[in-house]
Design a protein around this motif. Structure first.
Motif, PDB file in Angstrom:
ATOM      1  N   GLU A  44       0.273   4.032  -2.496  1.00 45.35           N
ATOM      2  CA  GLU A  44      -0.890   4.890  -2.351  1.00 45.35           C
ATOM      3  C   GLU A  44      -0.602   6.150  -1.553  1.00 45.35           C
ATOM      4  OE1 GLU A  44      -4.195   2.661  -0.883  1.00 45.35           O
ATOM      5  OE2 GLU A  44      -3.978   1.127  -2.415  1.00 45.35           O
ATOM      6  N   TYR A  64       0.800  -1.216   0.000  1.00 45.51           N
ATOM      7  CA  TYR A  64       0.000   0.000   0.000  1.00 45.51           C
ATOM      8  C   TYR A  64       0.840   1.277   0.000  1.00 45.51           C
ATOM      9  CZ  TYR A  64      -4.154  -2.780   0.632  1.00 45.51           C
ATOM     10  OH  TYR A  64      -5.179  -3.672   0.433  1.00 45.51           O
ATOM     11  N   ARG A 112      -3.657   2.671  -9.193  1.00 49.75           N
ATOM     12  CA  ARG A 112      -3.189   1.290  -9.085  1.00 49.75           C
ATOM     13  C   ARG A 112      -3.317   0.584 -10.436  1.00 49.75           C
ATOM     14  NH1 ARG A 112      -1.380  -0.760  -4.258  1.00 49.75           N
ATOM     15  NH2 ARG A 112      -0.351  -2.046  -5.802  1.00 49.75           N
ATOM     16  N   TYR A 163     -15.061  -1.362  -7.105  1.00 52.70           N
ATOM     17  CA  TYR A 163     -15.183  -2.379  -8.144  1.00 52.70           C
ATOM     18  C   TYR A 163     -16.003  -3.514  -7.542  1.00 52.70           C
ATOM     19  CZ  TYR A 163     -11.750  -0.563 -11.489  1.00 52.70           C
ATOM     20  OH  TYR A 163     -11.088   0.186 -12.429  1.00 52.70           O
ATOM     21  N   LEU A 206      -2.782  -3.105 -10.704  1.00 47.81           N
ATOM     22  CA  LEU A 206      -3.789  -4.061 -10.236  1.00 47.81           C
ATOM     23  C   LEU A 206      -5.073  -4.064 -11.058  1.00 47.81           C
ATOM     24  CD1 LEU A 206      -3.520  -3.441  -6.386  1.00 47.81           C
ATOM     25  CD2 LEU A 206      -2.466  -5.255  -7.733  1.00 47.81           C
ATOM     26  N   ILE A 207      -5.460  -2.916 -11.560  1.00 48.01           N
ATOM     27  CA  ILE A 207      -6.755  -2.788 -12.236  1.00 48.01           C
ATOM     28  C   ILE A 207      -6.934  -3.788 -13.381  1.00 48.01           C
ATOM     29  CG2 ILE A 207      -8.188  -1.221 -13.609  1.00 48.01           C
ATOM     30  CD1 ILE A 207      -7.245   1.025 -11.637  1.00 48.01           C
ATOM     31  N   GLY A 220      -9.547  -7.189   1.440  1.00 46.15           N
ATOM     32  CA  GLY A 220      -8.533  -6.171   1.619  1.00 46.15           C
ATOM     33  C   GLY A 220      -8.289  -6.014   3.104  1.00 46.15           C
ATOM     34  N   ASP A 224      -7.507   4.868  -8.587  1.00 43.18           N
ATOM     35  CA  ASP A 224      -7.217   4.856 -10.018  1.00 43.18           C
ATOM     36  C   ASP A 224      -5.735   4.780 -10.375  1.00 43.18           C
ATOM     37  OD1 ASP A 224      -6.671   7.494  -9.242  1.00 43.18           O
ATOM     38  OD2 ASP A 224      -7.561   8.378 -11.034  1.00 43.18           O
ATOM     39  N   TYR A 278      -7.974  -7.126 -11.867  1.00 46.76           N
ATOM     40  CA  TYR A 278      -9.361  -7.113 -11.392  1.00 46.76           C
ATOM     41  C   TYR A 278     -10.333  -7.201 -12.567  1.00 46.76           C
ATOM     42  CZ  TYR A 278      -7.459  -5.498  -6.900  1.00 46.76           C
ATOM     43  OH  TYR A 278      -6.767  -5.384  -5.723  1.00 46.76           O
ATOM     44  N   TYR A 323     -14.297  -7.918 -12.562  1.00 40.79           N
ATOM     45  CA  TYR A 323     -14.683  -6.775 -11.740  1.00 40.79           C
ATOM     46  C   TYR A 323     -14.962  -5.566 -12.623  1.00 40.79           C
ATOM     47  CZ  TYR A 323     -13.344  -9.310  -7.559  1.00 40.79           C
ATOM     48  OH  TYR A 323     -13.283 -10.236  -6.547  1.00 40.79           O
ATOM     49  N   THR A 369     -12.397  -1.738  -2.849  1.00 40.35           N
ATOM     50  CA  THR A 369     -12.056  -0.337  -3.063  1.00 40.35           C
ATOM     51  C   THR A 369     -10.718  -0.282  -3.793  1.00 40.35           C
ATOM     52  OG1 THR A 369     -13.214   0.297  -1.058  1.00 40.35           O
ATOM     53  CG2 THR A 369     -11.617   1.863  -1.927  1.00 40.35           C
ATOM     54  N   VAL A 370     -10.686   0.445  -4.896  1.00 36.08           N
ATOM     55  CA  VAL A 370      -9.473   0.547  -5.712  1.00 36.08           C
ATOM     56  C   VAL A 370      -9.273   2.008  -6.095  1.00 36.08           C
ATOM     57  CG1 VAL A 370      -8.294  -0.246  -7.809  1.00 36.08           C
ATOM     58  CG2 VAL A 370      -9.946  -1.748  -6.674  1.00 36.08           C
TER      59      VAL A 370
END
Length: 161
Positions: free
Chosen positions: A9, A6, A120, A157, A123-124, A78, A118, A127, A132, A115-116
């Motif tokens: 972030e 994390y 990331r 997502y 990772l998107i 998460g 933008d 998913y 997702y 919860t994601v």
């Protein structure tokens, strides 16, 4: 491991593990995690005794405590993390599959919400490849992106189980 996952972030690995509205202190993190189930991925450590194992990935899952999709019978997961040296080996995908199976078969949820943010972009695609889709966009992250300085958009997502 979770701090490393994390850190992108917030740009600071010394904070709890996430400084969003959901996790703002270590005590609150502990409280929330006590309501969740964890799955871990382990590997044998070549430098230790033959029976020794090392945690290389973890995912926590349980009830959706945020209003991700109102009125939906949804679970969530998460924090979710894989050691940087072990990424790209599908460990995250296997952990997600285990969490989804648990939420569907043991908890009887109809969907899962996560919860994601933008930024990331690592990772998107994973998913989205797992089905997702964005169900809600609900604000910005409390900290700007440390590279661009722009506000970070927060999405929910979701995926039907």
């Amino acid at each position: 491991m979770v701090n490393d996952a994390y850190a992108v972030e917030i740009g600071n690995t010394g904070v709890a593990f996430k400084t969003t509205d959901r996790f703002v202190s270590l005590d609150e993190c502990r409280e929330t995690l006590q309501t969740m189930t964890a799955f871990g991925a382990f590997t044998a450590d070549k430098d230790q005794d033959q029976g020794s194992q090392r945690l290389v990935g973890v995912i926590f899952c349980g009830p959706n405590q945020e209003a991700g999709v109102e009125g939906e019978n949804a679970g969530t997961y998460g924090p979710f993390a894989v050691l940087p040296s072990m990424r790209g080996l599908r460990i995250g995908s296997v952990l997600m599959d285990a969490a989804e199976k648990y939420l569907r078969e043991e908890c009887h949820y109809d969907s899962v919400c996560i919860t994601v943010i933008d930024v990331r972009t690592d990772l998107i695609p994973m998913y989205e490849a797992k089905g997702y889709v964005i169900r809600r966009t609900y604000g910005t992250f409390p900290h700007p992106d440390r590279l661009s300085g722009r506000k970070i958009v927060v999405h929910t997502y979701a995926k039907d189980l």
